[in-house]
Design a protein around this motif. Structure first.
Motif, PDB file in Angstrom:
ATOM      1  N   SER A  99       0.863  -1.188   0.093  1.00 22.15           N
ATOM      2  CA  SER A  99      -0.106  -0.068  -0.097  1.00 22.15           C
ATOM      3  C   SER A  99       0.825   1.332  -0.047  1.00 22.15           C
ATOM      4  O   SER A  99       2.080   1.106   0.247  1.00 22.15           O
ATOM      5  CB  SER A  99      -0.865  -0.105   1.155  1.00 22.15           C
ATOM      6  OG  SER A  99      -0.149   0.542   2.368  1.00 22.15           O
ATOM      7  N   PRO A 100       0.426   2.421  -0.190  1.00 20.89           N
ATOM      8  CA  PRO A 100       1.136   3.542  -0.184  1.00 20.89           C
ATOM      9  C   PRO A 100       1.828   4.144   1.090  1.00 20.89           C
ATOM     10  O   PRO A 100       2.689   4.786   1.273  1.00 20.89           O
ATOM     11  CB  PRO A 100       0.165   4.658  -0.525  1.00 20.89           C
ATOM     12  CG  PRO A 100      -0.989   4.002  -1.133  1.00 20.89           C
ATOM     13  CD  PRO A 100      -0.883   2.726  -0.385  1.00 20.89           C
ATOM     14  N   TRP A 101       1.493   3.171   2.161  1.00 20.70           N
ATOM     15  CA  TRP A 101       1.940   3.231   3.569  1.00 20.70           C
ATOM     16  C   TRP A 101       3.001   2.455   3.974  1.00 20.70           C
ATOM     17  O   TRP A 101       3.717   2.598   5.029  1.00 20.70           O
ATOM     18  CB  TRP A 101       0.923   3.296   4.631  1.00 20.70           C
ATOM     19  CG  TRP A 101      -0.058   4.374   4.491  1.00 20.70           C
ATOM     20  CD1 TRP A 101      -0.262   5.744   4.461  1.00 20.70           C
ATOM     21  CD2 TRP A 101      -1.517   4.203   3.584  1.00 20.70           C
ATOM     22  NE1 TRP A 101      -1.264   6.302   4.219  1.00 20.70           N
ATOM     23  CE2 TRP A 101      -2.185   5.312   3.657  1.00 20.70           C
ATOM     24  CE3 TRP A 101      -2.219   2.986   3.109  1.00 20.70           C
ATOM     25  CZ2 TRP A 101      -3.337   5.353   2.918  1.00 20.70           C
ATOM     26  CZ3 TRP A 101      -3.240   3.219   2.431  1.00 20.70           C
ATOM     27  CH2 TRP A 101      -4.001   4.306   2.457  1.00 20.70           C
ATOM     28  N   ASP A 102       3.204   1.424   2.927  1.00 23.69           N
ATOM     29  CA  ASP A 102       4.229   0.594   3.201  1.00 23.69           C
ATOM     30  C   ASP A 102       5.772   0.723   2.714  1.00 23.69           C
ATOM     31  O   ASP A 102       5.925   1.715   2.239  1.00 23.69           O
ATOM     32  CB  ASP A 102       3.866  -0.865   2.512  1.00 23.69           C
ATOM     33  CG  ASP A 102       2.660  -1.513   3.037  1.00 23.69           C
ATOM     34  OD1 ASP A 102       2.388  -1.344   3.830  1.00 23.69           O
ATOM     35  OD2 ASP A 102       2.132  -2.283   2.120  1.00 23.69           O
ATOM     36  N   MET A 103       6.683   0.411   3.795  1.00 19.70           N
ATOM     37  CA  MET A 103       8.175   0.613   3.521  1.00 19.70           C
ATOM     38  C   MET A 103       8.459  -0.903   2.389  1.00 19.70           C
ATOM     39  O   MET A 103       8.279  -1.915   3.392  1.00 19.70           O
ATOM     40  CB  MET A 103       8.895   0.782   4.633  1.00 19.70           C
ATOM     41  CG  MET A 103       8.683   2.104   4.928  1.00 19.70           C
ATOM     42  SD  MET A 103       9.835   2.160   6.795  1.00 19.70           S
ATOM     43  CE  MET A 103       8.775   1.465   7.843  1.00 19.70           C
ATOM     44  N   VAL A 104       8.943  -0.814   1.446  1.00 16.31           N
ATOM     45  CA  VAL A 104       9.563  -1.934   0.652  1.00 16.31           C
ATOM     46  C   VAL A 104      10.783  -2.092   0.533  1.00 16.31           C
ATOM     47  O   VAL A 104      11.579  -1.028   0.000  1.00 16.31           O
ATOM     48  CB  VAL A 104       8.703  -2.037  -0.719  1.00 16.31           C
ATOM     49  CG1 VAL A 104       8.732  -3.313  -1.304  1.00 16.31           C
ATOM     50  CG2 VAL A 104       7.073  -2.100  -0.614  1.00 16.31           C
ATOM     51  N   LEU A 105      11.287  -3.115   0.918  1.00 19.36           N
ATOM     52  CA  LEU A 105      13.135  -3.452   0.836  1.00 19.36           C
ATOM     53  C   LEU A 105      13.096  -3.890  -0.703  1.00 19.36           C
ATOM     54  O   LEU A 105      12.342  -4.872  -1.261  1.00 19.36           O
ATOM     55  CB  LEU A 105      13.412  -4.358   1.578  1.00 19.36           C
ATOM     56  CG  LEU A 105      14.998  -4.809   1.631  1.00 19.36           C
ATOM     57  CD1 LEU A 105      15.824  -3.363   1.943  1.00 19.36           C
ATOM     58  CD2 LEU A 105      15.322  -5.951   2.401  1.00 19.36           C
ATOM     59  N   THR A 106      13.932  -3.070  -1.374  1.00 25.93           N
ATOM     60  CA  THR A 106      14.288  -3.393  -2.802  1.00 25.93           C
ATOM     61  C   THR A 106      15.640  -3.751  -2.850  1.00 25.93           C
ATOM     62  O   THR A 106      16.526  -3.390  -1.958  1.00 25.93           O
ATOM     63  CB  THR A 106      14.127  -2.213  -3.747  1.00 25.93           C
ATOM     64  OG1 THR A 106      14.800  -1.231  -3.665  1.00 25.93           O
ATOM     65  CG2 THR A 106      12.427  -1.889  -3.551  1.00 25.93           C
ATOM     66  N   PRO A 107      16.038  -4.171  -3.959  1.00 22.16           N
ATOM     67  CA  PRO A 107      17.692  -4.230  -3.995  1.00 22.16           C
ATOM     68  C   PRO A 107      18.700  -3.055  -3.862  1.00 22.16           C
ATOM     69  O   PRO A 107      19.594  -3.256  -3.673  1.00 22.16           O
ATOM     70  CB  PRO A 107      17.965  -5.031  -5.371  1.00 22.16           C
ATOM     71  CG  PRO A 107      16.702  -5.802  -5.885  1.00 22.16           C
ATOM     72  CD  PRO A 107      15.551  -4.899  -5.320  1.00 22.16           C
TER      73      PRO A 107
END
Length: 168
Positions: A6-14
């Motif tokens: 969602s827009p409130w999430d922090m997402v770990l990316t490479p």
């Protein structure tokens, strides 16, 4: 719980942590990413982790949010899987294995708490996946997510109770 970000999430990316339209360079655990996290393996657990709290050093920084809690002199985190307080905040004196939250270095001046193995800890599954300040860029953690001081302080006020940390 939804697996879609969602827009409130922090997402770990490479290339870093993506949050609210920004990307923040970060470090992960020295054991890499894991679906089978264990105490002491140095891995960052994959999954969807709710943000459940924020702690700060009131003698060093102002409150980052109105819901952040100050770290007191006797505040510790139990990392002893044999004790009933495993993966919980505890107070000194505490005779079992623990980590001091009020550190001499600045790593825990601001700590964002996730719900990894909390509040009902499975013994040995690993304790305390925090988001905190890194030692230096690229330096791995014991399993936490670490960011620069400036980036950590920039993202902390944007966190809401619905924010999650997604580690794919």
């Amino acid at each position: 719980m939804s697996h879609r970000a969602s827009p409130w999430d922090m997402v770990l990316t490479p290339t870093g942590l993506r949050f609210r339209g920004d990307k923040y360079p970060c470090s992960i655990g020295k054991g890499g990413l894991s679906l089978r996290k264990k105490e002491g393996d140095g891995a960052t657990p994959r999954g969807i982790h709710r943000i459940v709290g924020m702690l700060y050093r009131p003698d060093r920084i102002p409150p980052p949010t109105d819901w952040a809690l100050p770290i007191g002199r006797g505040d510790l985190w139990s990392d002893d899987p044999t004790h009933e307080d495993y993966n919980m905040m505890v107070r000194a004196p505490y005779l079992y294995s623990h980590e001091k939250l009020r550190r001499a270095d600045p790593l825990y001046d601001l700590v964002i708490l996730t719900d990894w193995n909390w509040p009902y800890a499975v013994k040995g599954r690993g304790s305390a996946i925090f988001m905190h300040q890194w030692r230096r860029p690229g330096y791995p953690t014991e399993g936490c997510i670490a960011l620069s001081r400036a980036d950590l302080h920039r993202l902390a006020p944007k966190i809401e109770h619905r924010t999650r940390l997604i580690v794919p």
